[in-house]
Design an enzyme around this catalytic site. Structure first.
Site, PDB file in Angstrom:
ATOM      1  CG  HIS A   1      -0.332   0.215   2.531  1.00 24.09           C
ATOM      2  ND1 HIS A   1      -0.051  -0.802   3.404  1.00 24.09           N
ATOM      3  CD2 HIS A   1       0.071   1.344   3.155  1.00 24.09           C
ATOM      4  CE1 HIS A   1       0.479  -0.313   4.512  1.00 24.09           C
ATOM      5  NE2 HIS A   1       0.572   0.986   4.376  1.00 24.09           N
TER       6      HIS A   1
ATOM      7  CG  ASP B   1      -0.001  -4.134   2.616  1.00 22.70           C
ATOM      8  OD1 ASP B   1       0.064  -3.681   1.453  1.00 22.70           O
ATOM      9  OD2 ASP B   1      -0.036  -3.407   3.627  1.00 22.70           O
TER      10      ASP B   1
ATOM     11  CB  SER C   1       3.511   1.303   5.995  1.00 22.73           C
ATOM     12  OG  SER C   1       2.247   1.263   6.588  1.00 22.73           O
TER      13      SER C   1
END
Length: 401
Positions: free
Chosen positions: A138, A168, A240
């Site tokens: 993402h 992810d 992230s």
């Protein structure tokens, strides 16, 4: 006879006086007793111990926690990078009416979209001296330009090698020399282990936060075979793709998700285990994508009636739904079947079954064993390639870091 009694009386008085004098000296100068025993060549008596001291001697206490984790951070931090992903988005515009009355009544009307450059921040981990970088999918999704800021200040343009939406994860490639590489040989973490998160939260590069492993094997989706490490180390937007390391500086996970205050939660973050990241990395480098086996059914826990006499948590997985035309449907597997064995592997629960089927290659023929209406059954299934079944989170609780 009288003289003998006098001598005995004299000796008794002398002994009593000597004992009293020794007692007084021992009270005033307690070290004199041990010194005298050493001078005479006698063993020194061991000091008395309390119950807690005795128990600690029998079972050695755990080593004290280090006063600083700077050594672990120094080993891991150079391999953590900042990622700036740029993409062009079309921003809608509103054209206002020139007539004041129309403006008051209608405000305006939709106008042509204006292209605008948008930048997302994230983190990554260098996992190979050849320039491969792991990050979250993402972070770089739909980006047309990806820049990587290295620990030493160098900036490198990255190209996308491949991505996997289920975990992810994404793999980038940069062309740069003398790259520090993360240590991927960490043993599986355990609940209670101290961990450190390193990343680029809110643009504050090389930020380190500390916590513990709250749980392992967390399932965040009923359909996904992947599990996560739960941690209370602070993970924020921009973390992230960053590193979750142990106290030896080894990579144990890739930070990816958090449960925010929308769910009245604090200190609940998730990381992808390094074992799963290694598998995704090798497959993407080899083929550009990740391939998983698929039976074509949804599973749930095996229900147990209160008066059944069975244990409260029986092993196996109950088939909740079978997709039409799937390998499970073609093999005759039905809803409400209890699956107990896949090939040579026993099935403990639905998550275990999803992991086992995902590990098998599409086209693999495997025997499935279980119970149907209480009777054993066996059937042969040829696995297909797992389609993309990832679901977007729509409850507002899970957030991407």
């Amino acid at each position: 006879m009288k003289s003998f009694a006098a001598v005995l009386s004299y000796l008794s008085r002398s002994i009593v006086l000597g004992l009293a004098l020794a007692f007084v000296i021992g009270m005033i100068w307690p070290q004199t007793r041990s010194q005298l025993r050493q001078h005479l060549g006698l063993k020194t008596a061991a000091p008395a111990t309390t119950d807690s001291a005795a128990s600690s001697a029998e079972s050695p206490a755990a080593p004290p926690a280090p006063a600083s984790y700077a050594g672990a951070v120094a080993r891991a931090e150079p391999s953590v990078v900042n990622i700036y992903a740029n993409k062009i988005v079309n921003q809608p515009t509103v054209q206002m009416y020139t007539n004041p009355i129309q403006q008051a009544l209608y405000g305006g009307q939709p106008g042509p979209s204006i292209p605008r450059r948008e930048q997302s921040l994230g983190s990554g981990v260098i996992v190979s001296a050849k320039g491969y970088v792991l990050t979250n999918n993402h972070v770089i999704a739909n980006a047309d330009d990806i820049q990587v800021l290295l620990y030493d200040g160098r900036v490198a343009r990255a190209r996308l090698v491949g991505a996997d939406a289920e975990t992810d994860l994404a793999v980038l490639k940069i062309d740069a020399g003398s790259l520090p590489v993360a240590d991927l040989t960490a043993p599986p973490p355990r609940p209670g282990d101290v961990v450190l998160a390193i990343g680029n939260p809110l643009g504050l590069n090389q930020t380190v936060t500390m916590g513990i492993v709250s749980a392992v094997g967390r399932q965040l989706s009923n359909d996904s075979p992947e599990d996560f490490i739960q941690t209370d180390a602070a993970i924020n937007l921009g973390n992230s793709g960053g590193a979750l390391i142990n106290t030896r500086g080894q990579l144990v996970g890739i930070n990816t998700l958090l449960i925010g205050r929308a769910a009245n939660a604090e200190g609940i973050g998730f990381a992808i285990p390094v074992s799963a990241a290694r598998s995704v990395l090798s497959q993407i480098i080899d083929t550009g994508h990740v391939v998983r086996g698929w039976l074509g059914a949804d599973y749930g826990f095996v229900p147990v009636a209160a008066d059944s006499g069975l244990p409260a948590a029986p092993r196996g997985a109950q088939v909740m739904n079978v997709y039409p035309g799937s390998p499970a449907a073609l093999a005759g597997i039905q809803a409400h079947d209890i699956l107990l064995r896949l090939g040579s592997d026993n099935i403990t629960d639905p998550a275990d079954l999803r992991r086992h089927e995902a590990d098998l290659k599409p086209g693999t023929r495997v025997e499935v064993s279980g119970l149907r209406n209480g009777m054993p059954f066996h059937t042969q299934v040829v696995l297909a390639q797992r389609p993309n079944l990832t679901e977007s989170d729509d409850d507002g609780h899970l957030g991407q870091a």
